[in-house]
Design an enzyme around this catalytic site. Structure first.
Site, PDB file in Angstrom:
ATOM      1  N   HIS A   1       8.563 -13.848  -8.717  1.00 28.92           N
ATOM      2  CA  HIS A   1       9.246 -12.829  -7.499  1.00 28.92           C
ATOM      3  C   HIS A   1      10.491 -12.429  -7.470  1.00 28.92           C
ATOM      4  O   HIS A   1      11.159 -12.979  -7.648  1.00 28.92           O
ATOM      5  CB  HIS A   1       8.991 -13.685  -5.894  1.00 28.92           C
ATOM      6  CG  HIS A   1       7.678 -14.227  -5.755  1.00 28.92           C
ATOM      7  ND1 HIS A   1       6.738 -13.423  -5.605  1.00 28.92           N
ATOM      8  CD2 HIS A   1       7.287 -15.466  -6.115  1.00 28.92           C
ATOM      9  CE1 HIS A   1       5.095 -14.227  -5.079  1.00 28.92           C
ATOM     10  NE2 HIS A   1       6.277 -15.109  -5.836  1.00 28.92           N
TER      11      HIS A   1
ATOM     12  N   ALA B   1       1.166 -10.136  -2.966  1.00 27.20           N
ATOM     13  CA  ALA B   1       1.049 -10.068  -1.409  1.00 27.20           C
ATOM     14  C   ALA B   1       0.190 -11.415  -2.359  1.00 27.20           C
ATOM     15  O   ALA B   1      -0.186 -11.816  -0.708  1.00 27.20           O
ATOM     16  CB  ALA B   1       0.628  -9.253  -0.986  1.00 27.20           C
TER      17      ALA B   1
ATOM     18  N   ARG C   1       9.646   3.494  -5.231  1.00 30.17           N
ATOM     19  CA  ARG C   1       9.877   3.190  -2.608  1.00 30.17           C
ATOM     20  C   ARG C   1       9.919   2.191  -3.253  1.00 30.17           C
ATOM     21  O   ARG C   1      10.355   1.232  -3.920  1.00 30.17           O
ATOM     22  CB  ARG C   1       7.708   3.250  -2.793  1.00 30.17           C
ATOM     23  CG  ARG C   1       7.222   4.165  -2.935  1.00 30.17           C
ATOM     24  CD  ARG C   1       7.063   5.481  -2.279  1.00 30.17           C
ATOM     25  NE  ARG C   1       7.124   5.513  -0.670  1.00 30.17           N
ATOM     26  CZ  ARG C   1       7.822   6.512   0.172  1.00 30.17           C
ATOM     27  NH1 ARG C   1       7.939   7.421  -0.246  1.00 30.17           N
ATOM     28  NH2 ARG C   1       7.431   5.732   1.115  1.00 30.17           N
TER      29      ARG C   1
ATOM     30  N   ARG D   1      12.986 -14.263   3.442  1.00 31.76           N
ATOM     31  CA  ARG D   1      12.523 -12.875   3.823  1.00 31.76           C
ATOM     32  C   ARG D   1      11.513 -13.488   4.992  1.00 31.76           C
ATOM     33  O   ARG D   1      11.779 -14.825   6.020  1.00 31.76           O
ATOM     34  CB  ARG D   1      11.175 -12.405   3.207  1.00 31.76           C
ATOM     35  CG  ARG D   1      12.449 -11.421   2.075  1.00 31.76           C
ATOM     36  CD  ARG D   1      11.460 -11.016   0.537  1.00 31.76           C
ATOM     37  NE  ARG D   1      10.774  -9.416   1.438  1.00 31.76           N
ATOM     38  CZ  ARG D   1      10.217  -8.947   1.315  1.00 31.76           C
ATOM     39  NH1 ARG D   1       9.703  -9.405  -0.237  1.00 31.76           N
ATOM     40  NH2 ARG D   1      10.015  -7.267   0.911  1.00 31.76           N
TER      41      ARG D   1
ATOM     42  N   ASN E   1       2.949 -12.329 -11.428  1.00 31.97           N
ATOM     43  CA  ASN E   1       3.385 -12.214 -10.198  1.00 31.97           C
ATOM     44  C   ASN E   1       2.365 -11.853  -9.469  1.00 31.97           C
ATOM     45  O   ASN E   1       2.148 -10.272  -8.996  1.00 31.97           O
ATOM     46  CB  ASN E   1       4.836 -11.141 -10.235  1.00 31.97           C
ATOM     47  CG  ASN E   1       5.241 -10.693  -9.070  1.00 31.97           C
ATOM     48  OD1 ASN E   1       4.918 -10.746  -8.147  1.00 31.97           O
ATOM     49  ND2 ASN E   1       6.507  -9.661  -8.603  1.00 31.97           N
TER      50      ASN E   1
ATOM     51  N   TYR F   1      13.304  -3.636  -4.155  1.00 29.76           N
ATOM     52  CA  TYR F   1      12.497  -4.060  -4.957  1.00 29.76           C
ATOM     53  C   TYR F   1      13.846  -3.442  -6.675  1.00 29.76           C
ATOM     54  O   TYR F   1      12.700  -4.130  -7.474  1.00 29.76           O
ATOM     55  CB  TYR F   1      11.134  -3.731  -5.262  1.00 29.76           C
ATOM     56  CG  TYR F   1      10.537  -4.508  -4.272  1.00 29.76           C
ATOM     57  CD1 TYR F   1      10.418  -6.030  -4.136  1.00 29.76           C
ATOM     58  CD2 TYR F   1      10.087  -3.994  -3.340  1.00 29.76           C
ATOM     59  CE1 TYR F   1       9.731  -6.222  -3.237  1.00 29.76           C
ATOM     60  CE2 TYR F   1       8.715  -4.358  -1.999  1.00 29.76           C
ATOM     61  CZ  TYR F   1       9.111  -6.236  -2.381  1.00 29.76           C
ATOM     62  OH  TYR F   1       8.161  -6.581  -1.239  1.00 29.76           O
TER      63      TYR F   1
ATOM     64  N   PRO G   1      -0.850  -6.551  -6.896  1.00 29.76           N
ATOM     65  CA  PRO G   1      -1.263  -5.231  -6.018  1.00 29.76           C
ATOM     66  C   PRO G   1       0.738  -4.189  -5.591  1.00 29.76           C
ATOM     67  O   PRO G   1       1.294  -5.410  -4.834  1.00 29.76           O
ATOM     68  CB  PRO G   1      -1.713  -5.565  -4.787  1.00 29.76           C
ATOM     69  CG  PRO G   1      -1.407  -7.754  -4.432  1.00 29.76           C
ATOM     70  CD  PRO G   1      -1.202  -7.716  -6.012  1.00 29.76           C
ATOM     71  N   ASN G   2       0.360  -3.192  -5.507  1.00 33.05           N
ATOM     72  CA  ASN G   2       1.598  -2.995  -5.196  1.00 33.05           C
ATOM     73  C   ASN G   2       2.307  -2.298  -6.160  1.00 33.05           C
ATOM     74  O   ASN G   2       3.696  -1.683  -6.433  1.00 33.05           O
ATOM     75  CB  ASN G   2       1.946  -2.559  -3.756  1.00 33.05           C
ATOM     76  CG  ASN G   2       1.213  -2.498  -3.136  1.00 33.05           C
ATOM     77  OD1 ASN G   2       0.779  -1.338  -2.755  1.00 33.05           O
ATOM     78  ND2 ASN G   2       0.509  -3.328  -2.226  1.00 33.05           N
TER      79      ASN G   2
ATOM     80  N   GLU H   1       5.436 -17.980 -12.228  1.00 39.59           N
ATOM     81  CA  GLU H   1       4.958 -17.300 -11.055  1.00 39.59           C
ATOM     82  C   GLU H   1       6.734 -16.438 -11.277  1.00 39.59           C
ATOM     83  O   GLU H   1       7.567 -17.515 -10.759  1.00 39.59           O
ATOM     84  CB  GLU H   1       4.329 -18.125  -9.602  1.00 39.59           C
ATOM     85  CG  GLU H   1       4.293 -17.082  -9.019  1.00 39.59           C
ATOM     86  CD  GLU H   1       3.677 -17.064  -7.771  1.00 39.59           C
ATOM     87  OE1 GLU H   1       2.148 -17.897  -8.090  1.00 39.59           O
ATOM     88  OE2 GLU H   1       3.885 -17.175  -6.338  1.00 39.59           O
TER      89      GLU H   1
END
Ligand code: CA2
Length: 157
Positions: free
Chosen positions: A99, A76, A17, A106, A73, A22, A9-10, A97
């Site tokens: 990120h 969230a 944005r 974080r 990835n 990122y 997601p996103n 995986e």
């Protein structure tokens, strides 16, 4: 040999944005680079992005009998989704995986990835280059598995 790349997601908002977190690269630019590298290595590659947990579970299940490796990835969902973790575990296809950010540097809620626990490897904090590293790692894993299967077949013959 085929790799399926699954983006959570996103991640479709990359380069649009929150560039301070990122980076400026768009998802399609990352995928274009991965496609080039796959072609150079004679590997088939497919890309999938969804904002929906169930669609990601469906895609992982579709990898059965189709993909030799998954680069994912889960975004969230890494921190929350038992459903995605169970799907990754069930298909028994090696997964790496990725990120973009260093999740360990974080917020506390990002430090644990429950999906990473069922992955062959994890890359975090390397930005878009992390996807390239994941491809290098996945090609190595797929070649090792193929060599093992070939040796086993030869023994049985
Ligand atoms: O660092 C990563 O790759 C993450 O998986 C990114 C996720 C975050 O929830 C994870 O904790 C770490 C967020 C992806 C959102 O991507 C955006 C990109 C541009 C604008 C807004 C969100």
């Amino acid at each position: 040999m085929k790799i399926v790349v699954i983006q959570g997601p996103n991640l479709n908002m990359l380069g649009v944005r929150e560039q301070h977190i990122y980076g400026p690269m768009k998802l399609e630019d990352i995928h274009a680079q991965m496609k080039n590298f796959a072609e150079q290595n004679g590997v088939e590659i497919e890309f999938f992005q969804s904002n929906l947990e169930g669609e990601i579970v469906d895609k992982i299940q579709e990898c059965l009998g189709d993909a030799d490796g998954i680069i994912i990835n889960p975004a969230a969902y890494s921190h929350t989704s038992i459903a995605i973790r169970d799907a990754l575990s069930a298909v028994e296809i090696p997964a790496i995986e990725v990120h973009l950010s260093n999740i360990h540097a974080r917020e506390d809620f990002r430090k644990k990835s429950i999906t990473a626990e069922v992955s062959a490897g994890v890359i975090a904090g390397m930005g878009p280059f992390g996807y390239h590293l994941a491809m290098v790692g996945m090609i190595q894993i797929m070649q090792e598995i193929k060599a093992m299967q070939d040796a086993q077949q030869e023994q049985e013959a």
